[in-house]
Design a protein around this motif. Structure first.
Motif, PDB file in Angstrom:
ATOM      1  N   VAL A  74     -48.732  29.326 -33.501  1.00  0.00           N
ATOM      2  CA  VAL A  74     -47.869  30.403 -33.038  1.00  0.00           C
ATOM      3  C   VAL A  74     -47.351  30.010 -31.666  1.00  0.00           C
ATOM      4  O   VAL A  74     -48.122  29.763 -30.751  1.00  0.00           O
ATOM      5  CB  VAL A  74     -48.631  31.740 -32.979  1.00  0.00           C
ATOM      6  CG1 VAL A  74     -47.725  32.854 -32.502  1.00  0.00           C
ATOM      7  CG2 VAL A  74     -49.218  32.079 -34.336  1.00  0.00           C
ATOM      8  N   SER A  75     -46.035  29.935 -31.543  1.00  0.00           N
ATOM      9  CA  SER A  75     -45.406  29.418 -30.338  1.00  0.00           C
ATOM     10  C   SER A  75     -44.238  30.309 -29.942  1.00  0.00           C
ATOM     11  O   SER A  75     -43.942  31.302 -30.597  1.00  0.00           O
ATOM     12  CB  SER A  75     -44.915  27.989 -30.613  1.00  0.00           C
ATOM     13  OG  SER A  75     -44.298  27.445 -29.483  1.00  0.00           O
TER      14      SER A  75
ATOM     15  N   GLU B  75     -55.549  26.976 -27.761  1.00  0.00           N
ATOM     16  CA  GLU B  75     -54.200  26.532 -27.420  1.00  0.00           C
ATOM     17  C   GLU B  75     -54.151  25.002 -27.542  1.00  0.00           C
ATOM     18  O   GLU B  75     -55.005  24.314 -26.988  1.00  0.00           O
ATOM     19  CB  GLU B  75     -53.835  26.928 -25.989  1.00  0.00           C
ATOM     20  CG  GLU B  75     -53.749  28.421 -25.782  1.00  0.00           C
ATOM     21  CD  GLU B  75     -52.480  29.026 -26.340  1.00  0.00           C
ATOM     22  OE1 GLU B  75     -51.419  28.382 -26.256  1.00  0.00           O
ATOM     23  OE2 GLU B  75     -52.552  30.157 -26.854  1.00  0.00           O
ATOM     24  N   ILE B  76     -53.164  24.502 -28.286  1.00  0.00           N
ATOM     25  CA  ILE B  76     -52.995  23.055 -28.407  1.00  0.00           C
ATOM     26  C   ILE B  76     -51.517  22.710 -28.298  1.00  0.00           C
ATOM     27  O   ILE B  76     -50.651  23.584 -28.378  1.00  0.00           O
ATOM     28  CB  ILE B  76     -53.566  22.492 -29.734  1.00  0.00           C
ATOM     29  CG1 ILE B  76     -52.763  22.977 -30.939  1.00  0.00           C
ATOM     30  CG2 ILE B  76     -55.025  22.824 -29.892  1.00  0.00           C
ATOM     31  CD1 ILE B  76     -53.068  22.185 -32.203  1.00  0.00           C
ATOM     32  N   SER B  77     -51.242  21.433 -28.140  1.00  0.00           N
ATOM     33  CA  SER B  77     -49.877  20.912 -28.155  1.00  0.00           C
ATOM     34  C   SER B  77     -49.815  19.789 -29.178  1.00  0.00           C
ATOM     35  O   SER B  77     -50.707  18.948 -29.227  1.00  0.00           O
ATOM     36  CB  SER B  77     -49.483  20.372 -26.780  1.00  0.00           C
ATOM     37  OG  SER B  77     -49.442  21.408 -25.833  1.00  0.00           O
ATOM     38  N   VAL B  78     -48.764  19.821 -29.987  1.00  0.00           N
ATOM     39  CA  VAL B  78     -48.575  18.768 -30.975  1.00  0.00           C
ATOM     40  C   VAL B  78     -47.190  18.158 -30.795  1.00  0.00           C
ATOM     41  O   VAL B  78     -46.233  18.847 -30.452  1.00  0.00           O
ATOM     42  CB  VAL B  78     -48.745  19.274 -32.427  1.00  0.00           C
ATOM     43  CG1 VAL B  78     -50.155  19.722 -32.701  1.00  0.00           C
ATOM     44  CG2 VAL B  78     -47.776  20.381 -32.753  1.00  0.00           C
TER      45      VAL B  78
ATOM     46  N   PHE C 232     -45.336  28.225 -37.089  1.00  0.00           N
ATOM     47  CA  PHE C 232     -45.141  26.903 -37.665  1.00  0.00           C
ATOM     48  C   PHE C 232     -46.382  26.527 -38.457  1.00  0.00           C
ATOM     49  O   PHE C 232     -47.476  26.491 -37.905  1.00  0.00           O
ATOM     50  CB  PHE C 232     -44.902  25.866 -36.561  1.00  0.00           C
ATOM     51  CG  PHE C 232     -43.654  26.121 -35.766  1.00  0.00           C
ATOM     52  CD1 PHE C 232     -42.476  25.470 -36.093  1.00  0.00           C
ATOM     53  CD2 PHE C 232     -43.643  27.011 -34.712  1.00  0.00           C
ATOM     54  CE1 PHE C 232     -41.318  25.700 -35.373  1.00  0.00           C
ATOM     55  CE2 PHE C 232     -42.494  27.249 -33.985  1.00  0.00           C
ATOM     56  CZ  PHE C 232     -41.315  26.594 -34.317  1.00  0.00           C
ATOM     57  N   GLN C 233     -46.214  26.244 -39.740  1.00  0.00           N
ATOM     58  CA  GLN C 233     -47.322  25.767 -40.558  1.00  0.00           C
ATOM     59  C   GLN C 233     -47.513  24.293 -40.261  1.00  0.00           C
ATOM     60  O   GLN C 233     -46.567  23.512 -40.334  1.00  0.00           O
ATOM     61  CB  GLN C 233     -47.030  25.973 -42.032  1.00  0.00           C
ATOM     62  CG  GLN C 233     -48.151  25.500 -42.925  1.00  0.00           C
ATOM     63  CD  GLN C 233     -47.878  25.779 -44.387  1.00  0.00           C
ATOM     64  OE1 GLN C 233     -47.029  26.580 -44.728  1.00  0.00           O
ATOM     65  NE2 GLN C 233     -48.610  25.112 -45.248  1.00  0.00           N
TER      66      GLN C 233
ATOM     67  N   ASN D 163     -36.586  18.946 -31.537  1.00  0.00           N
ATOM     68  CA  ASN D 163     -36.212  17.734 -32.257  1.00  0.00           C
ATOM     69  C   ASN D 163     -37.448  16.882 -32.494  1.00  0.00           C
ATOM     70  O   ASN D 163     -38.502  17.127 -31.910  1.00  0.00           O
ATOM     71  CB  ASN D 163     -35.189  16.927 -31.452  1.00  0.00           C
ATOM     72  CG  ASN D 163     -33.845  17.606 -31.414  1.00  0.00           C
ATOM     73  OD1 ASN D 163     -33.273  17.933 -32.435  1.00  0.00           O
ATOM     74  ND2 ASN D 163     -33.332  17.840 -30.209  1.00  0.00           N
ATOM     75  N   ALA D 164     -37.312  15.867 -33.323  1.00  0.00           N
ATOM     76  CA  ALA D 164     -38.409  14.932 -33.554  1.00  0.00           C
ATOM     77  C   ALA D 164     -38.820  14.322 -32.218  1.00  0.00           C
ATOM     78  O   ALA D 164     -37.980  13.939 -31.417  1.00  0.00           O
ATOM     79  CB  ALA D 164     -37.975  13.844 -34.521  1.00  0.00           C
ATOM     80  N   GLY D 165     -40.119  14.302 -31.956  1.00  0.00           N
ATOM     81  CA  GLY D 165     -40.654  13.765 -30.712  1.00  0.00           C
ATOM     82  C   GLY D 165     -40.920  14.829 -29.658  1.00  0.00           C
ATOM     83  O   GLY D 165     -41.569  14.558 -28.655  1.00  0.00           O
ATOM     84  N   ASP D 166     -40.427  16.052 -29.861  1.00  0.00           N
ATOM     85  CA  ASP D 166     -40.666  17.133 -28.905  1.00  0.00           C
ATOM     86  C   ASP D 166     -42.078  17.688 -29.070  1.00  0.00           C
ATOM     87  O   ASP D 166     -42.718  17.507 -30.105  1.00  0.00           O
ATOM     88  CB  ASP D 166     -39.656  18.261 -29.094  1.00  0.00           C
ATOM     89  CG  ASP D 166     -38.273  17.912 -28.566  1.00  0.00           C
ATOM     90  OD1 ASP D 166     -38.131  16.866 -27.905  1.00  0.00           O
ATOM     91  OD2 ASP D 166     -37.339  18.690 -28.827  1.00  0.00           O
ATOM     92  N   ILE D 167     -42.530  18.407 -28.053  1.00  0.00           N
ATOM     93  CA  ILE D 167     -43.866  18.986 -28.038  1.00  0.00           C
ATOM     94  C   ILE D 167     -43.780  20.469 -28.384  1.00  0.00           C
ATOM     95  O   ILE D 167     -42.945  21.192 -27.858  1.00  0.00           O
ATOM     96  CB  ILE D 167     -44.521  18.820 -26.648  1.00  0.00           C
ATOM     97  CG1 ILE D 167     -44.539  17.348 -26.227  1.00  0.00           C
ATOM     98  CG2 ILE D 167     -45.915  19.432 -26.632  1.00  0.00           C
ATOM     99  CD1 ILE D 167     -45.340  16.447 -27.119  1.00  0.00           C
ATOM    100  N   LEU D 168     -44.654  20.908 -29.258  1.00  0.00           N
ATOM    101  CA  LEU D 168     -44.760  22.306 -29.654  1.00  0.00           C
ATOM    102  C   LEU D 168     -46.148  22.775 -29.239  1.00  0.00           C
ATOM    103  O   LEU D 168     -47.154  22.154 -29.606  1.00  0.00           O
ATOM    104  CB  LEU D 168     -44.583  22.417 -31.172  1.00  0.00           C
ATOM    105  CG  LEU D 168     -44.547  23.796 -31.784  1.00  0.00           C
ATOM    106  CD1 LEU D 168     -43.355  24.586 -31.252  1.00  0.00           C
ATOM    107  CD2 LEU D 168     -44.457  23.680 -33.293  1.00  0.00           C
ATOM    108  N   SER D 169     -46.202  23.843 -28.445  1.00  0.00           N
ATOM    109  CA  SER D 169     -47.482  24.333 -27.937  1.00  0.00           C
ATOM    110  C   SER D 169     -47.717  25.772 -28.363  1.00  0.00           C
ATOM    111  O   SER D 169     -46.775  26.562 -28.464  1.00  0.00           O
ATOM    112  CB  SER D 169     -47.516  24.270 -26.408  1.00  0.00           C
ATOM    113  OG  SER D 169     -47.390  22.946 -25.976  1.00  0.00           O
TER     114      SER D 169
END
Length: 142
Positions: free
Chosen positions: A69-70, A111-114, A91-92, A40-46
């Motif tokens: 790539v997650s 590796e990053i988290s957004v 995810f683009q 959801n909006a506000g979640d972290i994607l790593s």
């Protein structure tokens, strides 16, 4: 065909039948893939950030496209699973400014988290990912 050639062919055919007979149950024993966690909006994607060069715009100018790539993640309705069994894994990441482009260039291959603020299923034929993150911010780098 001589008798010895026929025997070799028969033995080869029997071996193939036996191999496929033992492989079939192993393939059927795999459990069905589970859908990924909801994002959801506000979640972290790593995941790992990759860069690709694509042609875009009116003149076909080459532009950098970033892809994260997650693990599989489901998108909130109405996007759902993006017509995938488990949800998107690629995810683009859309850079909306020169500052965001410069920020992402330093993380390519790492590796990053957004923090995801806006995400949707890929719609356009030119998109190289299953989902598109249009609003985001880098949270951490690994």
């Amino acid at each position: 065909m001589t008798g010895s050639d026929f025997g070799k062919s028969l033995a080869l055919a029997a071996a193939i039948v036996l191999m496929t007979a033992f492989e079939a149950p192993a393939q059927q024993a795999e459990p069905p893939a589970k859908p990924g966690r909801l994002i959801n909006a506000g979640d972290i994607l790593s995941g790992q950030l990759n860069a690709m060069r694509m042609r875009g715009g009116k003149k076909g100018k080459r532009v950098n496209t970033y892809q994260l790539v997650s693990e599989p993640r489901r998108l909130p309705p109405p996007n759902g699973l993006c017509n995938l069994e488990t949800g998107p894994e690629t995810f683009q990441i859309v850079a909306n400014s020169d500052a965001q482009t410069a920020q992402l260039k330093g993380f390519i291959g790492k590796e990053i988290s957004v923090k995801v603020d806006e995400v949707a299923c890929a719609q356009d034929a030119g998109q190289m990912s299953e989902a598109v993150v249009t609003k985001w911010s880098v949270v951490t780098k690994h």
